[in-house]
Design a protein around this motif. Structure first.
Motif, PDB file in Angstrom:
ATOM      1  N   GLN A  24       0.838  -1.214   0.000  1.00  0.00           N
ATOM      2  CA  GLN A  24       0.000   0.000   0.000  1.00  0.00           C
ATOM      3  C   GLN A  24       0.870   1.260   0.000  1.00  0.00           C
ATOM      4  O   GLN A  24       0.591   2.209  -0.716  1.00  0.00           O
ATOM      5  N   ASP A  69      -7.081   0.232  -7.790  1.00  0.00           N
ATOM      6  CA  ASP A  69      -7.857   1.038  -6.836  1.00  0.00           C
ATOM      7  C   ASP A  69      -7.338   2.473  -6.786  1.00  0.00           C
ATOM      8  O   ASP A  69      -8.120   3.423  -6.754  1.00  0.00           O
ATOM      9  N   LYS A  70      -6.022   2.610  -6.796  1.00  0.00           N
ATOM     10  CA  LYS A  70      -5.421   3.949  -6.801  1.00  0.00           C
ATOM     11  C   LYS A  70      -5.810   4.680  -8.095  1.00  0.00           C
ATOM     12  O   LYS A  70      -6.177   5.853  -8.076  1.00  0.00           O
ATOM     13  N   LYS A  72      -8.441   4.152  -9.977  1.00  0.00           N
ATOM     14  CA  LYS A  72      -9.872   4.490  -9.957  1.00  0.00           C
ATOM     15  C   LYS A  72     -10.085   5.827  -9.248  1.00  0.00           C
ATOM     16  O   LYS A  72     -10.885   6.649  -9.689  1.00  0.00           O
ATOM     17  N   HIS A  73      -9.366   6.030  -8.174  1.00  0.00           N
ATOM     18  CA  HIS A  73      -9.467   7.300  -7.443  1.00  0.00           C
ATOM     19  C   HIS A  73      -8.945   8.456  -8.309  1.00  0.00           C
ATOM     20  O   HIS A  73      -9.576   9.511  -8.391  1.00  0.00           O
ATOM     21  N   LEU A  74      -7.813   8.233  -8.955  1.00  0.00           N
ATOM     22  CA  LEU A  74      -7.216   9.285  -9.795  1.00  0.00           C
ATOM     23  C   LEU A  74      -8.067   9.602 -11.022  1.00  0.00           C
ATOM     24  O   LEU A  74      -8.050  10.733 -11.514  1.00  0.00           O
ATOM     25  N   GLN A  76     -11.048  10.109 -11.155  1.00  0.00           N
ATOM     26  CA  GLN A  76     -12.079  11.088 -10.800  1.00  0.00           C
ATOM     27  C   GLN A  76     -11.619  12.516 -11.094  1.00  0.00           C
ATOM     28  O   GLN A  76     -12.421  13.439 -11.076  1.00  0.00           O
ATOM     29  N   HIS A  77     -10.327  12.683 -11.362  1.00  0.00           N
ATOM     30  CA  HIS A  77      -9.778  14.000 -11.687  1.00  0.00           C
ATOM     31  C   HIS A  77      -9.697  14.142 -13.211  1.00  0.00           C
ATOM     32  O   HIS A  77      -8.797  13.584 -13.829  1.00  0.00           O
ATOM     33  N   THR A 105     -11.860  -4.437 -13.285  1.00  0.00           N
ATOM     34  CA  THR A 105     -13.105  -3.660 -13.170  1.00  0.00           C
ATOM     35  C   THR A 105     -14.161  -4.044 -14.195  1.00  0.00           C
ATOM     36  O   THR A 105     -15.332  -3.715 -14.021  1.00  0.00           O
ATOM     37  N   ARG A 113     -14.176   6.079 -16.377  1.00  0.00           N
ATOM     38  CA  ARG A 113     -14.242   7.521 -16.090  1.00  0.00           C
ATOM     39  C   ARG A 113     -15.589   8.098 -16.534  1.00  0.00           C
ATOM     40  O   ARG A 113     -16.116   9.006 -15.908  1.00  0.00           O
TER      41      ARG A 113
END
Length: 115
Positions: A24, A69-70, A72-74, A76-77, A105, A113
């Motif tokens: 992590q 997972d990281k 997927k978060h990014l 969003q930008h 996914t 996105r």
């Protein structure tokens, strides 16, 4: 009818907990199996066996999932390009990122996105 008793949860071995934390913390960097096994002071063979038994997935699959997972978060930008996200999440190539992302996914990064 007899009530079913849930099986007691077995705690993950300490080496798996430490390995997950190590992964992590460094997911955006180049990480090797040997490096993680060394960080938790066991042989790679023993590490693979214990990690798979405890998590149900291989080290490589776990690492890919953490990186996705990281990503997927990014994703969003909207100002970040998919290629920037791939490398920021720790993937070594855009094709490796696209393959792993779709496998995990069910969607391409671009489609994810849009959802």
């Amino acid at each position: 009818l007899k009530a079913q008793v849930a099986a007691p949860q077995v705690a993950e071995p300490l080496l798996v907990i430490k390995a997950k934390r190590y992964i992590q913390d460094r997911a955006g960097e180049r990480i090797s199996l040997n490096e993680v096994a060394s960080a938790v002071n066991v042989s790679t063979r023993h590490f693979c066996k214990v990690f798979k038994r405890a998590t149900g997935i291989t080290f490589t699959d776990y690492l890919a999932r953490v990186r996705v997972d990281k990503a997927k978060h990014l994703l969003q930008h909207p100002h970040l390009r998919v290629s920037e996200i791939a490398f920021a999440a720790g993937f070594e190539s855009l094709s490796q990122f696209n393959r792993s992302f779709k496998r995990i996914t069910g969607h391409s990064p671009t489609r994810f996105r849009e959802l």
